[in-house]
Scaffold this active site. Structure first.
Site, PDB file in Angstrom:
ATOM      1  NE  ARG A  62      -1.685  -1.760   2.543  1.00 28.76           N
ATOM      2  CZ  ARG A  62      -1.897  -3.132   2.501  1.00 28.76           C
ATOM      3  NH1 ARG A  62      -2.585  -3.915   1.925  1.00 28.76           N
ATOM      4  NH2 ARG A  62      -0.605  -4.897   2.371  1.00 28.76           N
ATOM      5  CB  THR A  63       3.377   2.458   2.313  1.00 29.90           C
ATOM      6  OG1 THR A  63       2.785   2.099   2.936  1.00 29.90           O
ATOM      7  CG2 THR A  63       4.023   3.708   2.438  1.00 29.90           C
ATOM      8  CE  LYS A  91      27.596  -2.745  -6.015  1.00 26.14           C
ATOM      9  NZ  LYS A  91      27.599  -1.784  -7.002  1.00 26.14           N
ATOM     10  NE  ARG A 112       6.822   0.285   5.114  1.00 26.28           N
ATOM     11  CZ  ARG A 112       5.813   0.097   5.058  1.00 26.28           C
ATOM     12  NH1 ARG A 112       6.220  -1.580   4.349  1.00 26.28           N
ATOM     13  NH2 ARG A 112       5.077   0.773   5.682  1.00 26.28           N
ATOM     14  CG  HIS A 140       3.171   3.794   8.838  1.00 29.67           C
ATOM     15  ND1 HIS A 140       3.826   4.780   7.773  1.00 29.67           N
ATOM     16  CD2 HIS A 140       3.061   1.783   8.244  1.00 29.67           C
ATOM     17  CE1 HIS A 140       3.108   3.750   6.482  1.00 29.67           C
ATOM     18  NE2 HIS A 140       2.386   2.211   6.689  1.00 29.67           N
TER      19      HIS A 140
HETATM   20  N1   CP Z   1      -0.305   0.117   5.984  1.00 26.72           N
HETATM   21  C1   CP Z   1       0.456  -0.122   5.339  1.00 26.72           C
HETATM   22  O1   CP Z   1       1.743   0.814   5.641  1.00 26.72           O
HETATM   23  O2   CP Z   1       0.932  -1.467   4.454  1.00 26.72           O
HETATM   24  P1   CP Z   1       2.301  -1.550   3.581  1.00 26.72           P
HETATM   25  O3   CP Z   1       3.135  -2.590   4.364  1.00 26.72           O
HETATM   26  O4   CP Z   1       1.605  -3.219   2.699  1.00 26.72           O
HETATM   27  O5   CP Z   1       2.534  -0.320   2.965  1.00 26.72           O
END
Ligand code: CP
Length: 314
Positions: A62-63, A91, A112, A140
């Site tokens: 999703r993100t 590396k 991320r 998040h």
């Molecule tokens: N909600 C969320 O962070 O989903 P993903 O891990 O799929 O990005």
């Protein structure tokens, strides 16, 4: 013609929700609302000529995909990777060096990372804005902004609601960010529902001590009071000891039976992915808000990219 609201958005990076003031959150939600109404052609000129880097050192559906959709909707180009194994990290390149280099290529970096604090470190070495798309079990913030946007759309407000957070409150970065953000709103009541082993960390409770919250181990004890039930997955991948995971696996399964006694207006949210804690039998009920919640990632992330598009840190 729809006007994009002028805001006093004050941030140069989106690293932690604790950096946000209420007016920063409202700026994002107002611009996101506008993004949903803008004609496609107008929207696709807003970041024309910009490059956004999308660096995912940890899995995501999703993100990453909603950010990349938002980037393309705004007319920007996207570079990056969905798997760090194809980058020079493999590396032995440090995160600092990777970010310094990428900030020479891109106008905004979405990242991320599996290490808590990685986004803060990146923001300190990057000349361009960093957007934290999740750092380990820490934060998040963009998920929180879309969660707030979803709640506001469903209820017309955020103030005054009673919100239950259920599941893995220890390792769940989404609930850490969400609890902190909700503490900026008025007359919020929070219910933390978790096994003893997965309680909300003390540092988060310390941060939100200005609002009312209570802790529970059973959903039934607080269900009738809730406007929103925010369900989370117990995150197997964050347990150092698999035996500890086995003790709490399957502790909560939210289904039609477990919702007997809920308010008519109850909405169920979940950041997804789900495993078995949220029954698919709820998907077609009036309670389910989680797929709309995932869709709302696009306008909210469009708003963030728009608000950060011209930031130069040095
Ligand atoms: N909600 C969320 O962070 O989903 P993903 O891990 O799929 O990005």
């Amino acid at each position: 013609m729809e006007e994009i609201p002028k805001t006093n958005f004050s941030l140069k990076d989106v690293v932690s929700i604790s950096d946000f003031k209420r007016e920063d959150i409202e700026a994002v939600l107002n611009v996101a609302e506008c993004m949903e109404k803008l004609p496609k052609e107008r929207k696709s000129s807003l970041l024309k000529g910009k490059i956004v880097a999308s660096l995912f050192f940890e899995p995501s559906t999703r993100t990453r995909l909603s950010f990349e959709t938002a980037i393309q909707n705004l007319g920007a180009g996207v570079i990056g990777f969905a798997d760090a194994k194809v980058s020079s990290v493999k590396k032995g390149e440090t995160l600092s060096d990777t970010i310094r280099v990428v900030s020479g290529y891109a106008d905004i970096i979405v990242m991320r990372h599996y290490i808590e604090g990685a986004a803060r470190l990146a923001s300190e070495v990057s000349s361009k804005p960093i957007i934290n798309a999740g750092d380990g079990a820490n934060q998040h913030p963009t998920q929180t902004l879309l969660d707030l946007y979803t709640i506001k759309k469903a209820f017309g407000k955020i103030d005054g609601l009673t919100i239950g957070l259920l599941g893995d409150l220890k390792y769940g970065r989404t609930v850490h960010s969400l609890a902190q953000a909700l503490s900026l709103f008025d007359k919020i009541k929070l219910a933390f529902i978790s096994p003893e082993e997965l309680k909300m960390p003390e540092h988060i409770k310390e941060h939100i001590k200005g609002i009312k919250y209570e802790e529970f181990t059973e959903l039934a004890a607080v269900l009738p009071e809730l406007d929103v039930l925010y369900v989370t997955r117990i995150q197997r991948e964050r347990f150092a000891d698999p035996a500890e995971y086995e003790k709490v696996r399957g502790k909560y399964i939210v289904n039609k039976e477990s919702l007997k006694g809920a308010k008519e207006c109850l909405k169920i949210m979940h950041p997804l992915p789900r495993v078995n804690e949220l029954s698919p039998e709820l998907d077609q009920t009036k309670y389910a808000l989680y797929f709309e919640q995932a869709r709302n990632g696009v306008p909210v992330r469009e708003a963030l990219l728009y608000l950060l598009k011209d930031v130069r840190k040095w």
